[in-house]
Design a protein around this motif. Structure first.
Motif, short mmCIF file in Angstrom:
data_model
loop_
_atom_site.label_atom_id
_atom_site.label_comp_id
_atom_site.label_asym_id
_atom_site.label_seq_id
_atom_site.Cartn_x
_atom_site.Cartn_y
_atom_site.Cartn_z
N GLU A 284 -1.07 13.22 16.91
CA GLU A 284 0.07 12.90 17.75
C GLU A 284 0.39 13.95 18.85
O GLU A 284 1.32 13.89 19.52
N ALA A 285 -0.16 15.04 18.79
CA ALA A 285 -0.01 16.11 19.85
C ALA A 285 -1.35 16.83 19.73
O ALA A 285 -2.30 16.73 18.91
N ALA A 286 -1.47 17.49 20.82
CA ALA A 286 -2.77 18.52 21.22
C ALA A 286 -2.39 20.13 20.79
O ALA A 286 -1.49 20.56 20.99
N GLY A 287 -3.57 20.49 19.94
CA GLY A 287 -3.36 21.87 19.48
C GLY A 287 -4.32 22.19 18.55
O GLY A 287 -5.43 21.51 18.44
N THR A 288 -4.33 23.18 17.56
CA THR A 288 -4.98 23.71 16.71
C THR A 288 -4.76 23.14 15.27
O THR A 288 -3.56 23.27 14.78
N LEU A 289 -6.11 22.74 14.52
CA LEU A 289 -5.59 21.95 13.29
C LEU A 289 -5.58 22.97 12.05
O LEU A 289 -6.44 24.03 12.06
N SER A 290 -4.75 22.56 11.40
CA SER A 290 -4.63 23.51 10.16
C SER A 290 -4.50 22.43 8.83
O SER A 290 -3.74 21.60 8.95
N VAL B 227 0.76 -1.27 -0.11
CA VAL B 227 -0.02 0.12 0.11
C VAL B 227 0.89 1.27 -0.08
O VAL B 227 1.48 1.48 1.09
N THR B 228 0.84 1.84 -1.15
CA THR B 228 1.52 3.30 -1.18
C THR B 228 1.00 4.55 -0.93
O THR B 228 1.75 5.66 -0.93
N GLY B 229 -0.22 4.49 -0.80
CA GLY B 229 -0.93 5.76 -0.95
C GLY B 229 -2.50 5.41 -0.78
O GLY B 229 -3.11 4.58 -0.85
N GLY B 230 -3.13 6.56 -1.03
CA GLY B 230 -4.73 6.49 -0.98
C GLY B 230 -5.34 7.80 -1.22
O GLY B 230 -4.87 8.69 -1.82
N GLN B 231 -6.36 7.93 -0.97
CA GLN B 231 -7.36 9.21 -1.17
C GLN B 231 -8.02 9.70 0.27
O GLN B 231 -8.57 8.61 1.10
N ILE B 232 -7.71 10.71 0.34
CA ILE B 232 -8.49 11.24 1.61
C ILE B 232 -10.03 11.26 1.51
O ILE B 232 -10.69 11.85 0.70
N ALA B 233 -10.64 10.39 2.48
CA ALA B 233 -12.09 10.44 2.45
C ALA B 233 -12.61 11.28 3.07
O ALA B 233 -13.86 11.74 2.65
N LYS B 234 -12.37 11.59 4.29
CA LYS B 234 -13.16 12.56 5.38
C LYS B 234 -12.08 12.91 6.34
O LYS B 234 -11.40 12.48 6.95
N TRP B 235 -12.30 14.46 6.70
CA TRP B 235 -11.69 14.81 8.00
C TRP B 235 -12.64 14.85 9.19
O TRP B 235 -13.80 15.16 8.84
N HIS B 236 -12.53 14.67 10.39
CA HIS B 236 -13.11 14.36 11.35
C HIS B 236 -13.36 15.69 12.13
O HIS B 236 -14.08 15.88 13.02
N PHE B 237 -12.51 16.71 11.83
CA PHE B 237 -12.43 18.17 12.45
C PHE B 237 -12.35 18.95 11.35
O PHE B 237 -11.83 18.79 10.27
N LYS B 238 -12.76 20.32 11.72
CA LYS B 238 -12.78 21.34 11.00
C LYS B 238 -11.46 22.28 11.01
O LYS B 238 -10.79 22.13 12.16
N ASN B 239 -11.01 22.91 9.76
CA ASN B 239 -9.86 23.76 10.19
C ASN B 239 -9.98 24.78 11.34
O ASN B 239 -11.07 25.44 11.44
N GLY B 240 -9.13 24.72 12.08
CA GLY B 240 -9.06 25.65 13.22
C GLY B 240 -9.45 24.94 14.62
O GLY B 240 -9.53 25.64 15.68
N ASP B 241 -10.14 23.77 14.28
CA ASP B 241 -10.63 23.07 15.63
C ASP B 241 -9.52 22.49 16.28
O ASP B 241 -8.29 22.46 16.02
N PHE B 242 -9.69 22.56 17.81
CA PHE B 242 -8.69 22.00 18.73
C PHE B 242 -8.83 20.40 18.53
O PHE B 242 -9.93 20.01 18.77
N VAL B 243 -7.39 19.89 18.74
CA VAL B 243 -7.74 18.33 18.78
C VAL B 243 -6.78 17.98 20.01
O VAL B 243 -5.81 18.72 20.30
N LYS B 244 -6.97 16.79 20.53
CA LYS B 244 -6.30 15.96 21.46
C LYS B 244 -5.52 14.95 20.92
O LYS B 244 -5.82 14.44 19.74
N VAL B 245 -4.52 14.65 21.77
CA VAL B 245 -3.84 13.37 21.34
C VAL B 245 -4.51 12.19 21.30
O VAL B 245 -5.42 11.87 22.31
N GLY B 246 -4.53 11.40 20.12
CA GLY B 246 -5.20 10.27 19.81
C GLY B 246 -6.50 10.43 19.26
O GLY B 246 -7.13 9.57 18.60
N ASP B 247 -7.04 11.81 18.94
CA ASP B 247 -8.14 12.16 18.20
C ASP B 247 -8.01 11.68 16.77
O ASP B 247 -6.92 11.68 16.22
N ILE B 248 -8.96 10.87 16.43
CA ILE B 248 -8.86 10.41 14.83
C ILE B 248 -9.13 11.50 13.84
O ILE B 248 -10.20 12.49 14.04
#
Length: 366
Positions: A51-57, A14-35
């Protein structure tokens, strides 16, 4: 410094794929382990976690093709922003005093005249706009899995000499046995006794009786397989997948049903691994769950055979010179005629039919 979100290694081949879905929006805060996102590959759906907590871009959008190592976004590490404090709402203004009613005005003369306005002509109906071609079709990019399925099916048709033979089986005895054992089976094993485990056992018995079907073609060699890893085709929202039940000959009916249930849950949750889908020697496909009465299934390369099950119908048949109504199922065996002869295919299918019509033999190993 922002942490890059990279596409991880997803398994062998498996060398790659296609992004099916983001589970958060741009600018959302995410925690470690969030999908963070779900990635479609030509075999399975994979999930990428934070792999870290912070603001998603977000840098790559759903539908974009990516390969291992691609940066699809970043996480600006830091604590979650404080919730904004709402300002107190101003008090509602006091309602204004209602104006005093005017005194009734008297007419200045004795006779009153009522003027009736002339009705205006009704407007002419507007002409209907010409239909827009944009709303009549929807264009959607193929997912990697759908492209893989398409390529594999075309490849099977081009490389194998596929032929299909048919038969039918009386489901009366297996239905009666299943009904008789169901309550005790569920109480002991925690799963229902389905028809699929009977057909898996019947296929194993048929492969033992006709080992010429338990082969695959590699170049100019025929590889005989002496194990019984049976694939069971499962329809999902992503497409048709075939998880493999390992060493089906060594498992009980309960173990087979538990494996099937486990794979169904993993498929629904998008948790199937590449290893779950590879290495089968034979496939069973049940079009009957969708109402199919008859079909010609396509073999799953490099396998040499596939059994198609179909819907059960009450039909009149002749038994001992009498016409009776029985629950009947059509069976279809597609096989690679390059390595499997017609006599072997028919013998295999008759063996499956015999096992289903006499299920007690499978329970006692007769």
């Amino acid at each position: 410094m922002p942490l890059d979100i990279k596409i991880p290694a997803l398994g062998e081949s498996v060398t790659g794929g296609q992004i099916a879905k983001w589970h958060f929006k741009n600018g959302d805060f995410v925690k470690v382990g969030d999908i963070l996102l779900t990635l479609e590959t030509d075999k399975v759906a994979a999930e990428v976690t934070a792999e870290a907590a912070g603001t998603l871009s977000i840098a790559k959008q759903p539908g974009d093709d990516v390969v291992i190592g691609d940066v699809v976004g970043q996480i600006a590490e830091g604590a979650a922003p404080a919730a904004p404090v709402e300002a107190p709402k101003p008090a509602a203004p006091a309602p204004a005093a209602a104006p005093a009613p005017k005194a009734e005005e008297k007419p200045t003369n004795i006779t009153e005249f009522k003027v009736v306005p002339k009705p205006e002509p009704a407007p002419e109906p507007a002409a209907k706009p010409a239909p827009s071609p944009e709303g009549r079709i929807t264009r959607k990019k193929m997912t990697p899995l759908r492209k893989k399925i398409a390529d594999q099916l075309v490849s099977a048709q081009k490389t194998a000499a596929i032929l299909t033979t048919f038969n039918e089986c009386d489901m009366s005895n297996v239905m009666a046995l299943r009904s008789k054992l169901q309550d005790a089976f569920v109480a002991k094993n925690g799963v229902k006794l389905g028809f699929m485990s009977f057909f898996i056992k019947a296929v194993v018995e048929a492969l033992k009786a006709v080992p010429q079907i338990n082969v695959r073609v590699e170049g100019d060699e025929i590889v005989h397989q002496h194990y019984y890893d049976i694939g069971v085709a499962v329809g999902t929202e992503r497409g048709l997948i075939v998880p493999v039940l390992r060493d089906a000959d060594q498992k009980s009916f309960a173990e087979l049903e538990q494996d099937i249930l486990g794979y169904a849950k993993k498929a629904k949750d998008g948790k199937l691994q590449v290893s779950d889908l590879t290495g089968g020697v034979f496939t069973i496909s049940n079009g009957g769950v969708y109402g199919s009465l008859l079909s010609t299934p396509i073999i799953n390369p490099p396998q040499s055979g596939i059994l198609g099950m179909h819907s059960i119908q009450q039909r009149p048949i002749a038994v001992d010179g009498q016409v009776v109504i029985r629950p009947m199922m059509n069976l279809a065996l597609s096989y690679d005629h390059r390595v499997v002869d017609g006599k072997e295919a028919v013998t295999f299918l008759i063996r499956v039919k015999d096992c289903i019509e006499n299920p007690a033999r499978m329970l006692v190993g007769a």
